[in-house]
Write a protein that holds these residues in place. Structure first.
Motif, PDB file in Angstrom:
ATOM      1  N   VAL A 140      -4.594   9.257  -3.334  1.00 55.56           N
ATOM      2  CA  VAL A 140      -4.831   8.165  -2.217  1.00 55.56           C
ATOM      3  C   VAL A 140      -3.775   7.139  -2.605  1.00 55.56           C
ATOM      4  CG1 VAL A 140      -6.518   6.994  -3.842  1.00 55.56           C
ATOM      5  CG2 VAL A 140      -6.693   6.638  -1.280  1.00 55.56           C
ATOM      6  N   THR A 141      -3.365   6.590  -1.496  1.00 56.37           N
ATOM      7  CA  THR A 141      -2.175   5.667  -1.663  1.00 56.37           C
ATOM      8  C   THR A 141      -2.308   4.469  -0.802  1.00 56.37           C
ATOM      9  OG1 THR A 141       0.215   5.438  -1.910  1.00 56.37           O
ATOM     10  CG2 THR A 141      -0.320   6.818  -0.323  1.00 56.37           C
ATOM     11  N   GLY A 142      -1.548   3.318  -0.939  1.00 61.93           N
ATOM     12  CA  GLY A 142      -1.615   2.276  -0.040  1.00 61.93           C
ATOM     13  C   GLY A 142      -0.228   1.287  -0.858  1.00 61.93           C
ATOM     14  N   HIS A 143       0.307   0.596   0.016  1.00 68.12           N
ATOM     15  CA  HIS A 143       1.674  -0.135  -0.301  1.00 68.12           C
ATOM     16  C   HIS A 143       1.374  -1.538  -0.922  1.00 68.12           C
ATOM     17  CE1 HIS A 143       2.892  -2.640   3.113  1.00 68.12           C
ATOM     18  NE2 HIS A 143       2.388  -1.638   3.914  1.00 68.12           N
ATOM     19  N   TYR A 144       1.565  -1.905  -2.199  1.00 70.34           N
ATOM     20  CA  TYR A 144       1.482  -3.254  -2.439  1.00 70.34           C
ATOM     21  C   TYR A 144       2.391  -4.222  -2.167  1.00 70.34           C
ATOM     22  CZ  TYR A 144       4.241  -2.384  -6.911  1.00 70.34           C
ATOM     23  OH  TYR A 144       5.223  -2.233  -7.941  1.00 70.34           O
ATOM     24  N   ASP A 145       3.534  -3.863  -1.829  1.00 75.16           N
ATOM     25  CA  ASP A 145       4.606  -4.856  -1.240  1.00 75.16           C
ATOM     26  C   ASP A 145       3.921  -5.409   0.116  1.00 75.16           C
ATOM     27  OD1 ASP A 145       5.077  -2.198  -0.021  1.00 75.16           O
ATOM     28  OD2 ASP A 145       6.841  -3.100   0.927  1.00 75.16           O
ATOM     29  N   SER A 146       4.777  -6.622   0.315  1.00 83.53           N
ATOM     30  CA  SER A 146       4.525  -7.311   1.631  1.00 83.53           C
ATOM     31  C   SER A 146       5.489  -7.940   2.114  1.00 83.53           C
ATOM     32  CB  SER A 146       3.402  -8.405   1.316  1.00 83.53           C
ATOM     33  OG  SER A 146       3.808  -9.539   0.673  1.00 83.53           O
ATOM     34  N   ARG A 147       5.492  -8.534   3.500  1.00 82.83           N
ATOM     35  CA  ARG A 147       6.484  -9.211   4.049  1.00 82.83           C
ATOM     36  C   ARG A 147       6.241 -10.143   4.918  1.00 82.83           C
ATOM     37  NH1 ARG A 147       9.876  -6.287   8.819  1.00 82.83           N
ATOM     38  NH2 ARG A 147       9.962  -8.429   9.273  1.00 82.83           N
ATOM     39  N   ASN A 148       7.026 -11.171   5.230  1.00 83.04           N
ATOM     40  CA  ASN A 148       6.636 -12.229   6.494  1.00 83.04           C
ATOM     41  C   ASN A 148       7.765 -11.976   7.501  1.00 83.04           C
ATOM     42  OD1 ASN A 148       9.038 -13.432   5.553  1.00 83.04           O
ATOM     43  ND2 ASN A 148       8.054 -14.970   4.211  1.00 83.04           N
TER      44      ASN A 148
END
Ligand SMILES: [Zn+2]
Length: 456
Positions: A140-148
């Motif tokens: 199972v995976t999700g991405h922890y990076d973000s952006r505006n």
């Protein structure tokens, strides 16, 4: 030539149809261990995880990761260290059952990477308890990076509560809950970075898995599963996207897919159907709506990195997105609130999505390996169908089921249990339906089905 009257007469009309489906034991049965695990999934814990991830200000992949920033709790480095610590904390609660690891590399300058940048994926491994099954992996995976709004803005706030602290929280919550249980096959709980810069983290991880020969049976990618609180949201539904023609299909495989009408039977599509069956078996509080395409218009996600390496991978995303709340600077403009803030997401919804993920991971990790070398015999023209297969390689299968559906049907319609055998003949024409074969263990856990390839 003269024909006698009898030869011309129409023979008595018979109603001809396929035999009625012999659907015995076709439904998955709920496993009490999985029911118990589902009850442990906590909306409060998910809320705490998301608020913590948002507290780092920005988790842009290009943002700070030096020791001072980590110390001060700002930037992606601080987020990464916190996720690692969180996995380690869960591991302490299960007697060290999780192996917490990182996959770190330096990405060279590219479109959205202006300078060499260290990207780190963080993951925890719950090793399978069965020596023959432990090499089988569900992930199972999700991405922890973000952006505006600006994908190069290394300082501005990018809370990313929905995109994708929600998916990161699903990975973490699945790890917390499932690490309290034991499963024959291995479960990997992954959080990746670099998604917003071009799927860099997942690409590196999937390539590593492929190179090292990991036997990944399923990848569940959760990206934007926050259940944004807009008026058109349906909090009872989560979309599950799956590719049709596999990205990794070779030039030799494509003609066969076309000739046999196999466009809707990629291994990722079978995984999506499996998620739907899990949702019918366990009440997670949310129903999957299967979308038979790789992803939404104009968008991509980490499941594609795994698809490219030939792994079965699907994407979970909320029913109705609010694009004002994604990839936007936090602001109010003409009365519209922009930004990906925690108050726009629904923590109960995310806990339901986490439950559906956990039940899917647990079902697959409990099941035997799928049968190997599944074939449909095509030596002779005949209306019956004979299927053959090799026993599940991990030796845990106690029976097999043949599934089938009309070529126009989206999901499996019938199942027939055929016992602990390696061959079955059905009074159904292979020309009219699509078949699959799956393995069952003693308790009735089902493997992913395998669609047969023709053998002359
Ligand atoms: Zn995302």
């Amino acid at each position: 030539m003269l024909l006698c009257a009898a030869a011309l007469a129409e023979p008595p009309r018979k109603i001809v149809s396929e035999p009625p489906p012999q659907s015995t034991n076709s439904a998955m049965t709920a496993d009490p261990q999985i029911v118990a695990a589902l009850k442990e999934v906590s909306a409060e814990r998910i809320q705490a995880t998301i608020q913590k991830l948002v507290s780092f200000g920005t988790r842009l992949t290009l943002s700070a990761q030096d020791p001072a920033s980590i110390e001060s709790g700002h930037g992606i480095g601080a987020a990464r260290e916190w996720i690692k610590a969180e996995f380690n904390r869960y591991s302490q609660q299960c007697g060290g059952c999780l192996e917490v690891k990182t996959d770190s590399f330096t990405e060279q300058p590219a479109d959205r990477i202006p300078r060499p940048t260290v990207i780190t994926n963080v993951y925890a491994v719950l090793k399978g308890t069965d020596p023959q099954s432990a090499s089988r992996i569900v992930l199972v995976t999700g991405h922890y990076d973000s952006r505006n709004s600006d994908t190069f803005d290394i300082n501005g706030d990018a809370p990313g509560a929905n995109d994708d602290a929600s998916g990161t929280a699903v990975s973490l919550e699945c790890a917390r809950v499932l690490s309290q249980h034991k499963f024959p096959a291995t479960i990997v709980f992954l959080t990746v970075a670099g998604e917003e810069q071009g799927l860099n983290g997942s690409k590196h991880f999937a390539e590593m898995a492929k190179e090292q020969g990991w036997n990944i049976e399923a990848v569940l990618n959760n990206d934007i599963v926050g259940g944004d609180r807009n008026s058109q949201q349906d909090a009872s539904v989560v979309r599950v996207f799956s590719e049709g023609i596999p990205a990794a299909a070779t030039d030799a495989e494509l003609p066969r897919i076309k000739a046999l009408g196999g466009e809707s039977d990629s291994i990722s599509r079978e995984l999506a159907r499996y998620v739907a069956e899990v949702a019918r078996t366990y009440d997670a509080g949310v129903k999957p709506s299967l979308v038979f395409r790789l992803d939404r218009f104009l968008r991509g996600g980490d499941h594609y990195s795994f698809n490219q390496q030939g792994f079965a991978a699907v994407r979970f995303t909320e029913y109705r997105e609010d694009f004002h709340h994604q990839h936007q600077n936090v602001r109010t403009d003409k009365g519209i609130e922009f930004g990906d803030l925690p108050r726009f997401v629904n923590f109960y919804y995310i806990s339901h999505v986490a439950g559906l993920n956990a039940a899917t991971l647990a079902s697959l990790a409990s099941a035997p390996a799928p049968p190997a070398n599944v074939h449909v015999l095509t030596k002779d023209l005949e209306n019956d169908t004979t299927l053959t297969w090799n026993a599940s390689p991990d030796g845990r299968a106690r029976a097999y089921e043949v599934l089938w559906r009309a070529t126009s049907a989206p999901d499996w319609e019938h199942a027939e249990r055929v016992g602990d055998v390696n061959r079955a003949t059905l009074k159904i024409s292979k020309d009219n339906v699509i078949f699959g074969v799956r393995a069952l263990d003693e308790q009735g856990h089902r493997s992913l089905p395998v669609v047969p390839s023709p053998e002359r």
